[in-house]
Design a protein around this motif. Structure first.
Motif, PDB file in Angstrom:
ATOM      1  N   ILE A 116       9.041  -1.333   4.581  1.00  0.00           N
ATOM      2  CA  ILE A 116       8.682  -0.103   3.882  1.00  0.00           C
ATOM      3  C   ILE A 116       9.760   0.221   2.849  1.00  0.00           C
ATOM      4  N   LEU A 117       9.318   0.664   1.690  1.00  0.00           N
ATOM      5  CA  LEU A 117      10.217   1.151   0.642  1.00  0.00           C
ATOM      6  C   LEU A 117      10.050   2.662   0.559  1.00  0.00           C
ATOM      7  N   HIS A 118      11.148   3.394   0.515  1.00  0.00           N
ATOM      8  CA  HIS A 118      11.107   4.860   0.485  1.00  0.00           C
ATOM      9  C   HIS A 118      11.639   5.392  -0.842  1.00  0.00           C
ATOM     10  N   ASN A 119      11.265   6.641  -1.168  1.00  0.00           N
ATOM     11  CA  ASN A 119      11.827   7.410  -2.295  1.00  0.00           C
ATOM     12  C   ASN A 119      11.743   6.696  -3.638  1.00  0.00           C
ATOM     13  N   ILE A 120      10.596   6.152  -3.946  1.00  0.00           N
ATOM     14  CA  ILE A 120      10.389   5.488  -5.224  1.00  0.00           C
ATOM     15  C   ILE A 120       9.824   6.513  -6.199  1.00  0.00           C
ATOM     16  N   PRO A 121      10.519   6.802  -7.293  1.00  0.00           N
ATOM     17  CA  PRO A 121       9.998   7.776  -8.255  1.00  0.00           C
ATOM     18  C   PRO A 121       8.740   7.245  -8.947  1.00  0.00           C
ATOM     19  N   ALA A 122       7.760   8.108  -9.085  1.00  0.00           N
ATOM     20  CA  ALA A 122       6.510   7.752  -9.768  1.00  0.00           C
ATOM     21  C   ALA A 122       6.281   8.731 -10.913  1.00  0.00           C
ATOM     22  N   VAL A 123       5.730   8.239 -12.014  1.00  0.00           N
ATOM     23  CA  VAL A 123       5.507   9.072 -13.187  1.00  0.00           C
ATOM     24  C   VAL A 123       4.289   9.972 -13.010  1.00  0.00           C
ATOM     25  N   SER A 124       3.214   9.402 -12.507  1.00  0.00           N
ATOM     26  CA  SER A 124       2.005  10.188 -12.278  1.00  0.00           C
ATOM     27  C   SER A 124       1.714  10.209 -10.779  1.00  0.00           C
ATOM     28  N   GLN A 125       0.808  11.089 -10.375  1.00  0.00           N
ATOM     29  CA  GLN A 125       0.554  11.238  -8.950  1.00  0.00           C
ATOM     30  C   GLN A 125      -0.329  10.111  -8.429  1.00  0.00           C
ATOM     31  N   PRO A 126       0.241   9.240  -7.602  1.00  0.00           N
ATOM     32  CA  PRO A 126      -0.569   8.206  -6.972  1.00  0.00           C
ATOM     33  C   PRO A 126      -1.261   8.764  -5.729  1.00  0.00           C
ATOM     34  N   THR A 127      -2.146   7.986  -5.174  1.00  0.00           N
ATOM     35  CA  THR A 127      -2.888   8.397  -3.991  1.00  0.00           C
ATOM     36  C   THR A 127      -2.492   7.516  -2.818  1.00  0.00           C
ATOM     37  N   VAL A 128      -2.357   8.124  -1.650  1.00  0.00           N
ATOM     38  CA  VAL A 128      -2.080   7.353  -0.440  1.00  0.00           C
ATOM     39  C   VAL A 128      -3.211   6.339  -0.262  1.00  0.00           C
ATOM     40  N   GLY A 129      -2.839   5.103  -0.009  1.00  0.00           N
ATOM     41  CA  GLY A 129      -3.820   4.039   0.156  1.00  0.00           C
ATOM     42  C   GLY A 129      -3.980   3.165  -1.080  1.00  0.00           C
ATOM     43  N   ASP A 130      -3.456   3.621  -2.234  1.00  0.00           N
ATOM     44  CA  ASP A 130      -3.528   2.800  -3.449  1.00  0.00           C
ATOM     45  C   ASP A 130      -2.728   1.517  -3.256  1.00  0.00           C
ATOM     46  N   GLY A 131      -3.218   0.445  -3.846  1.00  0.00           N
ATOM     47  CA  GLY A 131      -2.503  -0.820  -3.786  1.00  0.00           C
ATOM     48  C   GLY A 131      -1.434  -0.898  -4.862  1.00  0.00           C
ATOM     49  N   VAL A 132      -0.328  -1.565  -4.554  1.00  0.00           N
ATOM     50  CA  VAL A 132       0.765  -1.782  -5.509  1.00  0.00           C
ATOM     51  C   VAL A 132       1.242  -3.220  -5.396  1.00  0.00           C
ATOM     52  N   ASP A 133       1.863  -3.703  -6.457  1.00  0.00           N
ATOM     53  CA  ASP A 133       2.451  -5.042  -6.454  1.00  0.00           C
ATOM     54  C   ASP A 133       3.927  -4.921  -6.119  1.00  0.00           C
ATOM     55  N   ILE A 134       4.387  -5.755  -5.214  1.00  0.00           N
ATOM     56  CA  ILE A 134       5.773  -5.737  -4.751  1.00  0.00           C
ATOM     57  C   ILE A 134       6.433  -7.058  -5.129  1.00  0.00           C
ATOM     58  N   THR A 175       0.844  -1.190   0.000  1.00  0.00           N
ATOM     59  CA  THR A 175       0.000   0.000   0.000  1.00  0.00           C
ATOM     60  C   THR A 175       0.878   1.237   0.000  1.00  0.00           C
ATOM     61  N   ILE A 176       0.505   2.228  -0.792  1.00  0.00           N
ATOM     62  CA  ILE A 176       1.227   3.502  -0.796  1.00  0.00           C
ATOM     63  C   ILE A 176       0.910   4.221   0.512  1.00  0.00           C
ATOM     64  N   SER A 177       1.960   4.536   1.262  1.00  0.00           N
ATOM     65  CA  SER A 177       1.769   5.160   2.574  1.00  0.00           C
ATOM     66  C   SER A 177       2.087   6.647   2.579  1.00  0.00           C
ATOM     67  N   ASP A 178       2.829   7.124   1.577  1.00  0.00           N
ATOM     68  CA  ASP A 178       3.187   8.537   1.537  1.00  0.00           C
ATOM     69  C   ASP A 178       3.501   8.933   0.098  1.00  0.00           C
ATOM     70  N   VAL A 179       3.118  10.140  -0.263  1.00  0.00           N
ATOM     71  CA  VAL A 179       3.427  10.689  -1.577  1.00  0.00           C
ATOM     72  C   VAL A 179       4.052  12.066  -1.369  1.00  0.00           C
ATOM     73  N   ILE A 180       5.258  12.253  -1.861  1.00  0.00           N
ATOM     74  CA  ILE A 180       5.926  13.553  -1.787  1.00  0.00           C
ATOM     75  C   ILE A 180       5.859  14.170  -3.175  1.00  0.00           C
ATOM     76  N   VAL A 181       5.296  15.365  -3.251  1.00  0.00           N
ATOM     77  CA  VAL A 181       5.154  16.068  -4.520  1.00  0.00           C
ATOM     78  C   VAL A 181       6.098  17.262  -4.512  1.00  0.00           C
ATOM     79  N   LYS A 182       6.943  17.353  -5.526  1.00  0.00           N
ATOM     80  CA  LYS A 182       7.808  18.524  -5.691  1.00  0.00           C
ATOM     81  C   LYS A 182       7.360  19.266  -6.935  1.00  0.00           C
ATOM     82  N   THR A 183       7.206  20.572  -6.793  1.00  0.00           N
ATOM     83  CA  THR A 183       6.798  21.410  -7.909  1.00  0.00           C
ATOM     84  C   THR A 183       8.025  22.148  -8.437  1.00  0.00           C
TER      85      THR A 183
END
Length: 146
Positions: free
Chosen positions: A81-99, A42-50
């Motif tokens: 927990i995995l940290h600092n994973i670059p994402a192409v589009s903005q995911p939402t906290v709580g979204d499911g992911v495959d590990i 599960t995505i637990s945090d999203v850091i957005v840099k503008t």
């Protein structure tokens, strides 16, 4: 002068391409081969840099965003927990992911949706190598054929 600049730039590209093909691709392939087990996280945090850049010949700014996520996952009752994973589009906290993870070391893992296939590294390296050859040849023609 332009010929020498192209040759130098071609040599730089040559080394970058060789790095991708002979170092980065095997390293990434080895990671994929040892991360054979699958689980969901599960995505637990999203850091957005503008990032703002000034528009050319017009007032105002262009804005772009980069995203880094953190994901939680559980293996054999232990949380990771995995940290600092670059994402192409903005995911939402709580979204499911495959590990995918290493069954011998569950903290050695990657998020499948945000990890490049090793062949993408190799193909990118081959494209860079092709560009380097073109630059070196053009540079030599410009510099030495008159």
């Amino acid at each position: 002068m332009v010929g020498i600049a192209l040759i130098i730039l071609g040599v730089v590209f040559l080394f970058a391409g060789l790095y991708h093909v002979f170092i980065k691709t095997p390293r990434t392939r080895a990671q994929f081969e040892r991360r054979t087990a699958k689980t969901s996280g599960t995505i637990s945090d999203v850091i957005v840099k503008t990032h703002r850049t000034k528009k050319r010949n017009r007032p105002g700014y262009n804005e772009t965003h980069t995203y880094k996520i953190s994901c939680n996952y559980t293996v054999n009752g232990k949380d990771y927990i995995l940290h600092n994973i670059p994402a192409v589009s903005q995911p939402t906290v709580g979204d499911g992911v495959d590990i995918s993870y290493n069954p011998e070391e569950p903290d050695d893992a990657h998020v499948d949706q945000y990890t490049a296939d090793p062949d993408a590294n190799k193909n990118g390296g081959l494209i860079i190598l092709g560009c380097s050859v073109v630059m070196i040849v053009l540079g030599a023609i410009i510099q030495f054929v008159k």
